[in-house]
Motif scaffolding. Sequence first.
Motif, mmCIF file in Angstrom:
data_model
loop_
_atom_site.group_PDB
_atom_site.id
_atom_site.type_symbol
_atom_site.label_atom_id
_atom_site.label_comp_id
_atom_site.label_asym_id
_atom_site.label_seq_id
_atom_site.Cartn_x
_atom_site.Cartn_y
_atom_site.Cartn_z
ATOM 1 N N LYS A 747 0.826 -1.211 0.000
ATOM 2 C CA LYS A 747 0.000 0.000 0.000
ATOM 3 C C LYS A 747 0.863 1.265 0.000
ATOM 4 O O LYS A 747 0.515 2.282 -0.596
ATOM 5 N N ARG A 799 0.413 1.988 5.272
ATOM 6 C CA ARG A 799 -0.256 3.152 4.718
ATOM 7 C C ARG A 799 -1.734 3.006 5.003
ATOM 8 O O ARG A 799 -2.351 2.004 4.680
ATOM 9 N N ILE A 800 -2.306 4.013 5.627
ATOM 10 C CA ILE A 800 -3.733 3.977 5.912
ATOM 11 C C ILE A 800 -4.325 5.292 5.444
ATOM 12 O O ILE A 800 -3.838 6.349 5.793
ATOM 13 N N ALA A 801 -5.379 5.208 4.700
ATOM 14 C CA ALA A 801 -6.101 6.409 4.260
ATOM 15 C C ALA A 801 -5.112 7.539 4.008
ATOM 16 O O ALA A 801 -4.135 7.361 3.465
ATOM 17 N N GLY A 802 -5.258 8.705 4.463
ATOM 18 C CA GLY A 802 -4.408 9.819 4.049
ATOM 19 C C GLY A 802 -2.990 9.827 4.554
ATOM 20 O O GLY A 802 -2.267 10.758 4.306
ATOM 21 N N TYR A 803 -2.544 8.843 5.306
ATOM 22 C CA TYR A 803 -1.172 8.903 5.792
ATOM 23 C C TYR A 803 -0.657 7.529 6.190
ATOM 24 O O TYR A 803 -1.377 6.548 6.105
ATOM 25 N N SER A 804 0.569 7.506 6.626
ATOM 26 C CA SER A 804 1.178 6.242 7.023
ATOM 27 C C SER A 804 1.336 6.195 8.528
ATOM 28 O O SER A 804 1.476 7.226 9.175
#
Lengths: 827, 315
Positions: A747, A799-804
Amino acid sequence: MPAEVLSPQESRLAALAAGRPDPFEISHARAARLVKRIEGQKPVIDVERALHFTRAMASSEGRPLPLRWAEALRRVAENVTVHVTEDQLLLGRAGRHGRHGILYPELDGDFLDLAVAGLPNRPGSPADISPEDARLVIDEIAPFWKGRTYHEALNLALPEDVHRLTYDDPQGLISRFIVNETSSFRSSIQWVHDYAKILNHGFSALHQAAREQLEGLDPYGVDDQTRRRPFYEAAIIVCEAVATWARRHAALARSKAELEPDLRRRQELVEMAQIAERVPWAPARTFREAVQSQWFVQVFSRLEQKTGTIISNGRMDQYLFPFYERDVREGRLDEAQALELLECVWAGLAEFVDLYISPAGGAFNEGYAHWEAVTIGGQKPDGTDATNELTSLILRSKREFPLHYPDLAARVHSRSPEAYLWDVAETVKHGSGFPKLVNDEEVVPLYVKKGASFAEALDYAVSGCTEARMPNRDTYTSGGAYVNFAAALEMTLRDGRMLKYGDVQLGPRTGPASAFASYDDLWAAYLRQHLNLLRAAFIQQRHVNRLRALHFAQPMGSILHDLAFASAVDLHQERVPGGLDFGYVEFIGYGTVTDSLAALKKIVFEERRLTMAQALEALDRDFEGFEDVRALLASAPCYGNDDPYADEIAKELDRVSVEFAEKYSKELGVNNDVRYVPFTSHVPFGKVVSATPNGRRAWFPLSDGSSPSQGADRQGPTAVLLSNHNTKNLDLSARAARMINIKFTPKCLEGDDGTAKLVDFIRAFCDLKLWHVQFNVINQQTLIEAQKAPDRHRGLIVRIAGYSAYFADLSADLQNDLIARCSHGRL
Amino acid sequence: MTDRDVGAAGGRDGLTFNVQRFAVHDGPGVRTLIFLKGCPLRCLWCANPESQRPTPEPGFLAGRCLGLDRCRLCLDQCPHGALAAGPGRPVLDRAVCGRCRDFACRRACPAGALIVWGRRMTPEEAVAEAEKDAVFQRRSKGGLTLSGGEPLAQPEFALSVLELAKRRRLTTALETSGWADFEILKAAAPLLDFVLYDVKLVDRRRHEATTGRGNEVILGNLRRLAELRPGPRLKVRAPVVPGVNDCPQAAADLGRLLARLPSAAFEALPYHALGRSKYEALDRPYPMGQAKLAEGALEAFRAATESARAAGPSR
């Protein structure tokens, strides 16, 4: 957002998930069949090579070693069963059908009977052997070698204090895993032949050259008649042996063709026979002949000797390119056909297993796979960029081929084309961690400093795991010592002893650790233990180099080498005139030792939050009931975070080692440089080291290569590379490879943006002049493991949605969510 | 960290609560994010509750605590007596705590369970943090990003950092809620290469209800920022939050607004519950409860926004 283009691997998985036919099977029918036949198969031991080799050696005792070895190879070439693999376009196998391994009794013959007798009952047995073959080993092969192997000679030769750090038993069958010799479970360290020589000239040219050498010998010259003559006679024998072996394959293919009902396959068999009648004796004329010729050489090399990590493939995109280019230009070959041939090579590689059946070799090489590196990219000898269409074709093949073959190594340099790095990054993103990268900006200047010409250094091939070889200039083949410096640390804390080995006084007595009044005291004691292990490693190496020359020869490898051929000196001799000898002493446990010293320095001596006695008690109890002490020690700065506190200690550890190597390599007569490449030795090495002050529990693996301790890197991948850079002593030159593993989740590298960022990261790696990096694009399974053991996966960024974020810091629910979302990362 | 590092923001120095290296999704290239503490908004879905208050505050990450049966190092460390043994774990009495400048408890905890959010930093230190990754930034055209909290709530520090970063030839980016005096934003603009500007809702009343403030300032600043010539590259970001703006109306409103900002990029970000454990660490209730973004809601929001944007501002 641009429509997502699925990678071949992704579309394969998507198709399988949807119950559709495997697209790989459709587009790569032959390779799919080759793979399917061996996937998940238990390897079988083929004893033929060992049997014929042994019989020949038994009948030639007392004669010059190169000649004996060549005769033995002739016996093997004439007598081993040859096979034609169903569906294969290439001829040449080292053993029977399916996944197979072969035996090298010249290495382990003294205990091969014991090993083989135990094989059927060995838990997790790596290989099967038929009862008849086991009998041959026990009754005929092993008895001949008892008392004759190199391993026994080394065991007898080592001085008592060095032996004690090397072996755990008088016979030298069990390693101490402290100063581990690696020369007795392989005849040679990783190696690369000058394959181009055979493709372009054939063995016939070497045969002719050897005959001319023989004719030119001074009939009265003692050296000519006693040393040079047997060398060139061996050369002639081995050239003929390879050709004989190839032609036996050709004959078999012809006879199979006559019986083959399928017309297409019949035609293929006829073509295969025609090619094998020609190469590797004559020069190759086409891409297909070149691939076949190279394949014969590498397989015969396996019959010749056990090369550590299996013989490497060299710069395939260079030596094959002229053939590829000409065939494409003249309409004889298209991309699909070239890919099919490459896949035939990869499938052939996958069928051969690098067996380690000795107790020492087996434990050392736990989970040991194969590193028969295929090198691509880099620079030409004139310093221009070397990438070409074949480079990208090999990368494409790597992405498409479903097994972990070939072991692909991509050379990078400051002017590597963006398109190439993009291609490399896309391949890395497939998740299998390939290609590994080796950096011209570090390798070339170091090799020039050590005596290579620029042209030679620029033409290096990656060999084995991380090494760089100049096929006509490198002449050193001895396995080096792998040194467990976490053991030195434990000896520092236990007055020269280790918990695992009880009362055995392994290191110098440096006094009770509770008496250390300052970090300087601790460091002084550590340094004595550290240097004692290096001393043992260098003394051990002296005996290794001396004894190997008496036990091993490699006539084929030697005639493929310009210097060995010209001087009539086998590559296993101590000194080949004009050669460069690059050996290695391996630093194992770099992160473990650094972090442990940093923890004691900070928590005990600076902040005085613990006494040394408290720390020692916690170590004695493996932190049972001392979880607070463990946490306190683990909270100290760690290597891998771009933190000067830890990095300065690591740099000093490197400095004392490299300085020792610079000083004593001169006496040893080879560049015995400091390297950080553990393979899997950090696992068995960890099994002899009790709890360490960095919070590592007893018997757990040590840190790996020059990577941070497991879970200690909390600042992300840039900090890992920077710590590596910060801890190198650039003013010294007895330096060699440093292996680094970097983890990413798929991701994190998603889409074209992700690829671009990986390319930038690779450029920065190149700028930092680090030797090696390998990316681990983490799959779902790893996330599951990370959830179970967060401490060991603290550095894992997801990595999750708008950031890591760091995976370990996420809630269980979200972790589950990510695990579910990450299924496309499977490889 | 030294004692000096813990303390309230003031003047040129700033109060930060985190530094994140290798941020590759917030602005171009490899960036180092400096998170500034203190925010004028109180968004219900805020993922960084520790960012909200402009003063240092302790947190207790229970998941990291070894438990009192294994470790009692923190217990007698608080000079004010705010730490006491609870069932299995220490308990922090926030009514008593918070007056202290050196947070001895944090230094006593070996497991990183007791932490203090709030680190005083000079602009030089902030830029030095970012410059550690200079080798990577140069290759990727990355640099320093100010995030928060609301970075513009510490104007002197924020401007000093940006000025210094520019002098050091770093690229600069700002993540902002837009809730600031426009004069500050205007002063920052020439020092910025990139602005990531949050627009949660165009509807003023819903905005006030879910963030604690109206959005007149935010939308006004956005318009004026977009008109600056030359100005930084602008990206409008909208979190798509269940029950707040995951509806066609909110998307259409946003689309029309974006239609007036032709040069701005747009990104919709899905709501996530990552901040939950930090609410617990701060002894605050999690305002979003078990809310979850419906399957396909993000894509629907993005599509509705883009289509309204394409239709133009007049509708």
